[in-house]
Write an enzyme that holds these catalytic residues in place. Structure first.
Site, PDB file in Angstrom:
ATOM      1  CD1 TRP A 125     -13.926  -1.908   4.696  1.00 46.18           C
ATOM      2  CD2 TRP A 125     -14.402  -0.651   6.481  1.00 46.18           C
ATOM      3  NE1 TRP A 125     -12.779  -1.763   5.424  1.00 46.18           N
ATOM      4  CE2 TRP A 125     -13.034  -1.004   6.527  1.00 46.18           C
ATOM      5  CE3 TRP A 125     -14.914   0.123   7.506  1.00 46.18           C
ATOM      6  CZ2 TRP A 125     -12.194  -0.590   7.546  1.00 46.18           C
ATOM      7  CZ3 TRP A 125     -14.072   0.539   8.527  1.00 46.18           C
ATOM      8  CH2 TRP A 125     -12.715   0.179   8.532  1.00 46.18           C
ATOM      9  N   GLY A 138     -22.580   4.689   7.079  1.00 44.90           N
ATOM     10  CA  GLY A 138     -22.382   5.628   8.181  1.00 44.90           C
ATOM     11  C   GLY A 138     -22.460   4.900   9.513  1.00 44.90           C
ATOM     12  CE  LYS A 191       4.006   5.841   4.197  1.00 45.00           C
ATOM     13  NZ  LYS A 191       3.394   5.366   5.405  1.00 45.00           N
TER      14      LYS A 191
HETATM   15  C1  F6R Z   1       3.952   1.526   5.279  1.00 45.77           C
HETATM   16  C2  F6R Z   1       2.990   0.531   5.717  1.00 45.77           C
HETATM   17  C3  F6R Z   1       3.498  -0.625   6.497  1.00 45.77           C
HETATM   18  C4  F6R Z   1       2.450  -1.078   7.523  1.00 45.77           C
HETATM   19  C5  F6R Z   1       2.920  -2.376   8.203  1.00 45.77           C
HETATM   20  C6  F6R Z   1       1.981  -2.802   9.295  1.00 45.77           C
HETATM   21  O1  F6R Z   1       3.332   2.576   4.600  1.00 45.77           O
HETATM   22  O2  F6R Z   1       1.837   0.605   5.421  1.00 45.77           O
HETATM   23  O3  F6R Z   1       4.716  -0.340   7.107  1.00 45.77           O
HETATM   24  O4  F6R Z   1       2.286  -0.067   8.472  1.00 45.77           O
HETATM   25  O5  F6R Z   1       3.006  -3.387   7.247  1.00 45.77           O
HETATM   26  O6  F6R Z   1       0.705  -3.022   8.784  1.00 45.77           O
HETATM   27  P1  F6R Z   1      -0.564  -3.073   9.730  1.00 45.77           P
HETATM   28  O7  F6R Z   1      -0.757  -1.701  10.287  1.00 45.77           O
HETATM   29  O8  F6R Z   1      -1.687  -3.497   8.834  1.00 45.77           O
HETATM   30  O9  F6R Z   1      -0.260  -4.062  10.802  1.00 45.77           O
END
Ligand code: F6R
Length: 611
Positions: free
Chosen positions: A75, A100, A488
């Site tokens: 990663w 790490g 959530k």
């Molecule tokens: C909710 C969740 C989504 C993401 C959204 C943006 O738990 O995970 O609302 O926050 O789809 O995703 P990113 O941060 O990957 O752009």
């Protein structure tokens, strides 16, 4: 994150390593590789970019055989996900895999370059291969060579090292990144996590920070970094391989909630200079971002909630005007942008289509675009690179669709940015900056103390799991926490939930309140406390059931609430990093009581690449 594995014994190591990497792939899948010392005493390495199946294909076409080897699934942290940067790294017969981040890698790299050492990758890991190879060339045994270089390296590491000079030996060392040793019959294993070798043994030793191990087919010896022998009792594990992939947790979301103390520490690691309260924003280009006089934060979902909290941090600490926009709205409202406007995109995945689109539009309008991302080398990160740059959260791979540790680490990154701008713009003194940073550094242990009281949240969750609707209320920086708590709950339990600014209740939503609607209030100590309590009292007067998240030492709260969960005291700007944790656990346990598919809720995907 990264997953590492090593095998020494009597079987062919390759299938054991590949099988182990498959079980470690949740830790990262930017690239994978294995190294084997074969019967001719030579090291043979295959590496491939992308998922493990790509390495599998290479190994089918060019099989490797030998009874000692190491493997890695990456990663990416330092260096892009390319084949050159893939592990294992080998220098002069010494081969290494690493999980790490080395903080002083630039310093060490310059020192080695001055000694005419040639580098083949952009990784921090290769530095250790050079340092160990130099010691082997001086005639040191492999364990002595590894031990002698450790005082020079600063940061986190789980290392596994082999050398053609010792074709029967694996050496491993640990500082902050996990290492387990699997004890077999005439064979031994080392890995990042138990599932990697659970097929072959149930007997494990967990290395502690500051310990090293020397593995041979028939014995394992454990020492501290000074070489003193350590007596360690093996643990017999009864987990099934499937459970173990989640590290003993029932769901990835639960595991990720528990990873938050480490994730927060990793976001801070190497970025703070306490003497003058300055921030080293690696990956960000200060010459681009420092001159901006206005900031627009754009993001989606949970990342947008982080942005809303970031506005409080940046405006209060750095006195910089901040607007926060949903990326899907920003793009279609003809925003006013110029080269003094910063456009900060927040995205865990770095791939969210609307956020990426907003970055491209803002770039075309000559704004300074920069990002807070978790996934290294993602599209948003790449797009920002030659403008304001990208600040990585280093939260580790997030598998659960409901974002948890990514959110908390985004808040840490925003707080670091606020301090950076505050110091640059002269709105934050060294002493106040040091005070903020000291409070920030307490957050991991505060989160630990919340996690230790999970049982009381399980009890609350069981009491309210049958509710059809929930309301979440907060003011100030706790208002976006209310939005996040509601998101959530709805996304993993499928219960209808709304987040509101507590002061808005009487302008309409209070009509919803009756004894069937549980209301979660976030009322931590701070300037909004009194007003929040008054709003919650108004709800209580209408028979609403109140669950309140309050600060430790609040003696009044029990008389207002039906259920209380207290969080450790910090500052109002840092409260969201703590108050969100009980809300994550509440949502998790309500969903678990309902038996929903927590890690992959219906209709959702981890990365939203459509507009
Ligand atoms: C909710 C969740 C989504 C993401 C959204 C943006 O738990 O995970 O609302 O926050 O789809 O995703 P990113 O941060 O990957 O752009």
């Amino acid at each position: 994150m990264c997953g590492i594995i090593g095998y020494v014994g009597y079987q062919n190591a390759t299938p054991i390593l590949v099988d182990g990497l498959r079980r470690l792939e949740y830790r990262g899948y930017d690239s994978a590789g294995v190294a084997i010392i074969s019967a001719d005493g030579k090291t043979h390495i295959h590496r491939a970019v992308g998922k493990l199946r790509n390495l599998d294909t290479v190994l089918r076409e060019h099989p490797l055989t030998g009874s000692l080897g190491i493997g890695h699934t990456r990663w990416a942290t330092h260096g892009r996900p390319t084949e050159e940067n893939a592990h294992p790294h080998t220098i002069d017969g010494v081969t290494i895999v690493h999980n790490g981040i080395l903080e002083n890698y630039l310093e060490l790299r310059h020192m080695l370059e001055a000694r005419d050492r040639q580098f083949r990758s952009e990784t921090d890991t290769e530095i250790m291969a050079h340092l160990i190879a130099e010691q082997i060339a001086k005639g040191h045994a492999l364990d002595e060579a590894v031990r002698s270089i450790l005082p020079q390296v600063r940061g986190t590491y789980a290392l596994v090292v082999i050398s053609e000079s010792h074709p029967n030996t694996i050496v491993t060392a640990k500082n902050a990144s996990p290492i387990v040793l699997g004890l077999g019959d005439n064979e031994n294993f080392v890995a990042s996590d138990i599932p990697a070798c659970l097929e072959y043994t149930r007997s494990f030793v967990f290395l502690e920070d500051g310990q090293m191990a020397i593995l041979r087919p028939k014995d394992i010896s454990i020492t501290d970094f000074e070489g003193n022998q350590q007596i360690v009792e093996p643990t017999t594990v009864t987990w099934s391989p499937i459970m173990a992939e989640k590290g003993g947790h029932k769901h990835f979301m639960h595991k990720e909630i528990y990873e938050q103390p480490t994730a927060v520490a990793n976001t801070i690691l190497g970025r703070v200079s306490m003497e003058d309260a300055t921030i080293h924003l690696d990956g960000v280009n200060p010459e681009h971002i420092d001159p901006i006089d206005r900031l627009i934060i754009t993001a989606c979902g949970t990342s947008w909630h982080a942005g809303l909290i970031g506005k409080f941090m940046l405006e209060h600490i750095a006195r910089i005007p901040v607007e926060v926009d949903l990326a899907s709205e920003f793009r279609y409202r003809d925003p006013i942008l110029d080269n003094k406007t910063g456009l900060l995109a927040i995205s865990q995945s770095g791939e969210t289509a609307d956020t990426l689109g907003a970055v491209k539009d803002a770039k075309a309008a000559h704004a300074v675009v920069f990002g807070i991302c978790n996934v290294i080398g993602s599209s948003i990160a790449r797009e920002c690179k030659n403008s304001g740059g990208v600040l990585y959260t280093h939260a580790g791979l997030e598998i659960g669709v409901a974002s948890t540790k990514a959110f908390v680490t985004q808040l840490v990154a925003l707080f670091l940015l606020a301090i950076h701008f505050g110091r640059k713009r002269g709105t934050l003194s060294i002493t106040d900056g040091q005070d903020h940073l000291n409070r920030l550094r307490e957050i991991p242990s505060h989160i630990e103390s919340i996690l230790a009281r999970e049982a009381s949240l399980i009890a609350i969750a069981r009491r309210y799991a049958r509710a059809k609707d929930f309301l979440f209320l907060g003011r100030g920086p706790n208002y976006p926490v209310a939005l996040e708590g509601a998101l959530k709950l709805k996304e993993i339990s499928y219960i209808h939930a709304e987040g509101y600014a507590a002061g808005e209740m009487k302008h309409g939503p209070i009509a919803l309140v009756d004894e069937h609607v549980p209301i979660v209030g976030i009322a931590t100590a701070g300037p909004s406390y009194q007003k929040t309590i008054s709003n919650l009292e108004e709800v209580r007067a209408r028979n609403g059931k109140l669950i309140i998240i309050a600060s430790e030492g609040d003696s009044r709260i029990a008389s207002v609430a039906d259920d209380v969960f207290v969080i450790p005291k910090t500052t109002p700007l840092l409260d969201p990093l703590l108050s969100v944790v009980p809300l994550q656990l509440l949502a998790y346990h309500i969903a678990d009581a309902k038996g929903t598919d927590i890690d992959q809720p219906r209709n959702l995907a981890k990365s939203v690449t459509v507009e």
